[in-house]
Design a protein around this motif. Structure first.
Motif, PDB file in Angstrom:
ATOM      1  N   LYS A  26       0.843  -1.190   0.000  1.00 56.87           N
ATOM      2  CA  LYS A  26       0.000   0.000   0.000  1.00 56.87           C
ATOM      3  C   LYS A  26       0.881   1.244   0.000  1.00 56.87           C
ATOM      4  O   LYS A  26       2.008   1.232   0.489  1.00 56.87           O
ATOM      5  N   ARG A  27       0.343   2.333  -0.545  1.00 60.61           N
ATOM      6  CA  ARG A  27       1.092   3.581  -0.647  1.00 60.61           C
ATOM      7  C   ARG A  27       0.451   4.655   0.229  1.00 60.61           C
ATOM      8  O   ARG A  27      -0.774   4.806   0.263  1.00 60.61           O
ATOM      9  N   LEU A  28       1.276   5.398   0.971  1.00 60.67           N
ATOM     10  CA  LEU A  28       0.791   6.538   1.736  1.00 60.67           C
ATOM     11  C   LEU A  28       0.287   7.597   0.759  1.00 60.67           C
ATOM     12  O   LEU A  28       0.981   7.927  -0.203  1.00 60.67           O
ATOM     13  N   PRO A  29      -0.905   8.147   0.956  1.00 63.48           N
ATOM     14  CA  PRO A  29      -1.457   9.064  -0.044  1.00 63.48           C
ATOM     15  C   PRO A  29      -0.725  10.400  -0.157  1.00 63.48           C
ATOM     16  O   PRO A  29      -0.743  11.030  -1.216  1.00 63.48           O
ATOM     17  N   SER A  30      -0.077  10.855   0.938  1.00 65.72           N
ATOM     18  CA  SER A  30       0.629  12.141   0.879  1.00 65.72           C
ATOM     19  C   SER A  30       1.660  12.198   1.992  1.00 65.72           C
ATOM     20  O   SER A  30       1.701  11.330   2.872  1.00 65.72           O
ATOM     21  N   MET A  31       2.477  13.247   1.957  1.00 67.81           N
ATOM     22  CA  MET A  31       3.497  13.448   2.989  1.00 67.81           C
ATOM     23  C   MET A  31       2.992  14.306   4.143  1.00 67.81           C
ATOM     24  O   MET A  31       3.767  14.703   5.009  1.00 67.81           O
ATOM     25  N   ALA A  32       1.704  14.585   4.172  1.00 66.93           N
ATOM     26  CA  ALA A  32       1.134  15.484   5.179  1.00 66.93           C
ATOM     27  C   ALA A  32       1.502  15.112   6.621  1.00 66.93           C
ATOM     28  O   ALA A  32       1.736  16.008   7.446  1.00 66.93           O
ATOM     29  N   PRO A  33       1.565  13.809   6.991  1.00 68.69           N
ATOM     30  CA  PRO A  33       1.889  13.482   8.381  1.00 68.69           C
ATOM     31  C   PRO A  33       3.260  13.965   8.845  1.00 68.69           C
ATOM     32  O   PRO A  33       3.506  14.068  10.048  1.00 68.69           O
ATOM     33  N   PHE A  34       4.159  14.275   7.899  1.00 67.08           N
ATOM     34  CA  PHE A  34       5.527  14.647   8.267  1.00 67.08           C
ATOM     35  C   PHE A  34       5.793  16.147   8.191  1.00 67.08           C
ATOM     36  O   PHE A  34       6.807  16.622   8.709  1.00 67.08           O
ATOM     37  N   VAL A  35       4.913  16.881   7.554  1.00 63.94           N
ATOM     38  CA  VAL A  35       5.139  18.309   7.333  1.00 63.94           C
ATOM     39  C   VAL A  35       5.194  19.056   8.672  1.00 63.94           C
ATOM     40  O   VAL A  35       4.343  18.874   9.538  1.00 63.94           O
ATOM     41  N   GLY A  36       6.235  19.888   8.819  1.00 62.11           N
ATOM     42  CA  GLY A  36       6.380  20.693  10.020  1.00 62.11           C
ATOM     43  C   GLY A  36       6.939  19.946  11.216  1.00 62.11           C
ATOM     44  O   GLY A  36       6.941  20.485  12.327  1.00 62.11           O
ATOM     45  N   ARG A  37       7.445  18.739  11.012  1.00 60.78           N
ATOM     46  CA  ARG A  37       7.917  17.936  12.136  1.00 60.78           C
ATOM     47  C   ARG A  37       9.371  17.525  11.946  1.00 60.78           C
ATOM     48  O   ARG A  37       9.892  17.474  10.824  1.00 60.78           O
ATOM     49  N   ARG A  38      10.036  17.223  13.038  1.00 61.94           N
ATOM     50  CA  ARG A  38      11.361  16.624  12.965  1.00 61.94           C
ATOM     51  C   ARG A  38      11.192  15.168  12.538  1.00 61.94           C
ATOM     52  O   ARG A  38      10.378  14.428  13.112  1.00 61.94           O
ATOM     53  N   VAL A  39      11.942  14.771  11.525  1.00 58.79           N
ATOM     54  CA  VAL A  39      11.853  13.401  11.032  1.00 58.79           C
ATOM     55  C   VAL A  39      13.227  12.744  11.076  1.00 58.79           C
ATOM     56  O   VAL A  39      14.268  13.401  10.966  1.00 58.79           O
TER      57      VAL A  39
END
Length: 230
Positions: A26-39
């Motif tokens: 399966k593919r994550l639909p977008s990078m939204a969960p990571f935006v604005g965060r330390r990764v």
């Protein structure tokens, strides 16, 4: 829920740009969960996802069958088990047996250990934040997976990391938020990281027609001077 020492590591979705999807991925639909965060971006190793608890060690499935390639990790676990706190789990990549990608001194990707940790679960079934994870690995003398990036998520980061991957030497990479992550539960999320963790896998990463466990075990190579004793 199963006992905490019998839980599978959650399923990890592919990043939107990952070329290595198989039919059941399966593919994550977008990078939204990571935006604005330390990764934290770590190298994805071509091994066997493995769990260590104070009681036992097992591959991704707690009822995984016995195999000669797992003798090393059983001995490694026997040496570490008494230091793992009750109710805690260590997640990592077990790399003794060669799968599709070879780890050799000639390729320049020989391993510092046959077990490389990438996560620690506490008694309330929470994946520790990255800084706490490294502290636990230090206490247990567990080598972590290589870190490719530690910092804020920014546009272009994933493309730059993908361009730097050498598909002859590296499987890909995994992105996670640096904060603690609860074990995924609830309708639609149970047992899978739909946010907070995702992976990039090289194209055609499964290079053989048969499963690696069906043939002879070919050990990967350790870095020069590293002992193969667990």
């Amino acid at each position: 829920m199963s006992a905490s020492h019998d839980l599978k590591y959650p399923r990890t979705y592919h990043l939107p740009c990952s070329p290595g999807l198989q039919s059941d991925d399966k593919r994550l639909p977008s990078m939204a969960p990571f935006v604005g965060r330390r990764v934290i971006v770590t190298e994805k190793m071509d091994g066997e996802g493995t769990t260590l608890t104070p009681i036992k060690t097992y591959p991704r499935s707690p009822d995984g069958r016995s195999h000669s390639s797992r003798d090393w990790i059983k001995a490694y676990h026997a040496r570490k088990a008494h230091d793992i706190p009750s109710g805690w789990r260590i997640s990592g990549e077990y790399l003794y047996a060669r799968h599709s990608l070879a780890y050799t001194q000639a390729l320049g990707n020989a391993l510092p250990s046959y077990f490389l940790g990438f996560g620690v679960w506490d008694p309330v079934n929470r994946l520790l934040g990255w800084d706490e994870t490294l502290e636990m690995f230090d206490l247990l003398d567990i080598m972590p997976v290589p870190v490719l990036h530690d910092g804020p998520y920014e546009d272009g980061l994933i493309d730059r990391l993908a361009a730097a991957i050498d598909p002859q030497r590296q499987e890909g990479f995994v992105v996670r938020v640096a904060d603690p992550i609860p074990y995924p539960e609830g309708p639609g999320n149970a047992g899978r990281f739909f946010t907070s963790v995702a992976k990039y896998v090289r194209r055609d990463h499964v290079a053989t027609d048969s499963h690696w466990m069906e043939g002879p075990v070919v050990p990967n190579e350790l870095k020069e001077g590293v002992s193969c004793v667990p």
